[in-house]
Design an enzyme around this catalytic site. Structure first.
Site: not given
Ligand SMILES: C[S@@+](CC[C@H](N)C(=O)[O-])C[C@H]1O[C@@H](n2cnc3c(N)ncnc32)[C@H](O)[C@@H]1O
Length: 478
Positions: A249, A384, A271
């Site tokens: 995704d 998010m 996603k």
């Molecule tokens: C659907 S969630 C997935 C989280 C993921 N499973 C994890 O463990 O990081 C997506 C959210 O994770 C955060 N996120 C994921 N990667 C990121 C990154 N490289 N920098 C900042 N926030 C991130 C953001 O808040 C984003 O909206």
């Protein structure tokens, strides 16, 4: 070749190490790993060697080297700091046909010791012929990342079934094919995932001609981490390179996707907020269908699959449908962003706990346990939370958090484009607006954010130091 690589049987054979310092200690440890019976000659020993001598693990003769020390020895290592003594030992050994190694003096050696990757019974040794031991060690380290630590168990299992396979499949070519299937297919994966009993059963079935485990594939639910490919686990990389199908995704970074097998089928399932290229049920079905075709399916997810990743739902379907799967954790965004922005999530002086919450709006609001989130001495991390940043800011203050509580936004954390924006709970919405903050962004709220100024270390490609916003929303530099 300048050398012939061979493996020497040393079990219970008397070996001699001359010297009692740190180098000698390392050589003793090596000989012990190969079950050699170690004799030591030295006037004095390190504390560790002394402990071993006292416990009888090595036999120590205190004193200087004497020619008779070589009697009955199968192998000798000279590790003294006296080059004349080392040369003398080498000459004597070579004259008597005893393999000898003189530490850091290739010319006096009749054998050299390679860098070793130990997956007993599998051993891989790397040598540069003494040209650069550091290079040999680096090469070995690379191999370590490629070869699972459980490889030895796989080899032991193959050994245990060797005779059975020989009688069940007499044709040599067919037998080789059989082992190729077993050693790189689902049975091997079961061993690597710690499912040895299942692997043995599958091997039994395969030998009984039932199947080599190929009819049903497998799903690897793998956490790809927050963006920096160096943060992938060894297991993630290995599975990425063997999967036939990749389902990924939006949050999976391009450089990470590039590490999957080039000829793998790829499916982007979106996603993106409000734009699910494939709805969740469709993703679940896609996984099941491909696995049923006998394929190895990589379900690659950003961060950790079990943290706001809906990984649980996906494998629930797999479990219901009887599709084998394994889950590989990844570094979650909170851990990655915290480290790369120099904001420890807990700290003795500021926060004894950390809470990960979703900031995803439902019908324009957030149904969270606000009274719990505003408790002091904790850090709250919102995933998010970008669209709902005003609601987050407002609700925290409404429930008693100081509007001046430090807060950080980390955009594209751990990537070359990382941006860190520092402000307070009150200024968060203004920062997002002014700095045009985009997803993926993580919001960290708590006193620990103060530490960023001191602990910031990561330089993104387009590096600007963390931007600090005053309580009125004015931008400045940290
Ligand atoms: C659907 S969630 C997935 C989280 C993921 N499973 C994890 O463990 O990081 C997506 C959210 O994770 C955060 N996120 C994921 N990667 C990121 C990154 N490289 N920098 C900042 N926030 C991130 C953001 O808040 C984003 O909206």
């Amino acid at each position: 070749m300048d050398y012939l690589p061979i493996y020497l049987t040393l079990a219970d054979k008397p070996c001699l190490v001359v010297g009692g310092g740190g180098v000698a200690q390392r050589k003793v440890a090596l000989l012990q790993r190969a079950q050699g019976q170690v004799h030591l000659v030295a006037p004095a020993l390190t504390a560790e060697l002394q402990r071993q001598a006292d416990g009888g693990a090595v036999q120590w003769r205190q004193g200087l080297f004497e020619d008779s020390d070589l009697d009955g020895k199968h192998l000798v290592i000279a590790a003294t700091d006296d080059s004349a003594v080392n040369a003398h030992i080498s000459g004597l050994c070579q004259a008597r046909g005893i393999p000898v190694n003189v530490v850091d003096n290739a010319e006096l050696c009749s054998f050299i010791v390679p860098s070793i990757m130990d997956r007993t019974p599998v051993l891989v040794s790397v040598s540069t012929g003494g040209a650069s031991p550091v290079l040999a060690r680096q090469l070995r380290a690379r191999l370590e990342t490629l070869i699972p630590s459980t490889y030895g168990r796989l080899a032991a299992m193959a050994e245990a079934y060797r005779d059975r396979a020989r009688s069940a499949i007499p044709d040599e070519g067919k037998r080789r094919h059989f082992w190729e299937e077993v050693l790189q297919g689902p049975i091997a994966e079961m061993v690597f995932a710690g499912r040895d009993d299942e692997a043995r059963q599958a091997l039994e079935d395969a030998l009984a001609g039932k199947s080599a485990g190929r009819e049903m594939g497998e799903v690897y639910l793998v956490g790809a981490g927050p963006g920096d490919p160096d943060l992938l686990t060894f297991r993630a990389v290995r599975l990425m390179q063997q999967a036939d199908v990749v389902i990924y995704d939006r949050l999976v970074a391009g450089p990470i996707l590039d590490m999957t097998r080039r000829d793998a089928e790829r499916y982007y399932v979106g996603k993106e907020k409000d734009n699910h290229a494939v709805p969740q049920e469709g993703i679940n079905q896609l996984l099941v269908e491909h696995a049923r075709q006998g394929k190895r399916v990589l379900r690659l997810k950003g961060g950790d699959p079990f943290i706001f990743g809906r990984g649980g739902e996906e494998i629930e379907t797999l479990a219901q449908e009887g599709v084998p799967f394994q889950v590989v954790p990844g570094i979650t965004a909170a851990a990655g962003c915290a480290s790369y922005s120099g904001i420890p999530l807990t700290h003795r002086d500021y926060a004894q706990s950390v809470t990960f919450v979703t900031g995803h709006l439902k019908a324009g609001d957030l149904d969270l346990n606000w009274p719990a989130l505003v408790q002091p001495r904790q850090t709250v991390v919102f995933y998010m939370g970008l669209t709902g940043i005003s609601v987050i800011s407002q609700r925290l203050v409404e429930h008693g958090m100081s509007p001046d509580m430090p807060a950080a936004l980390v955009e594209q954390g751990t990537t070359p484009n990382q941006r860190v924006l520092i402000g307070t709970v009150r200024t968060l919405p203004e920062i997002v607006r002014q700095a045009e903050v985009r997803a993926p962004t993580l919001t960290i709220v708590g006193e620990v954010v103060k530490l960023h100024e001191k602990l910031e270390w990561y330089q993104a490609e387009e590096h600007t130091p963390g931007t600090v916003f005053s309580s009125h929303g004015q931008a400045g530099r940290s």
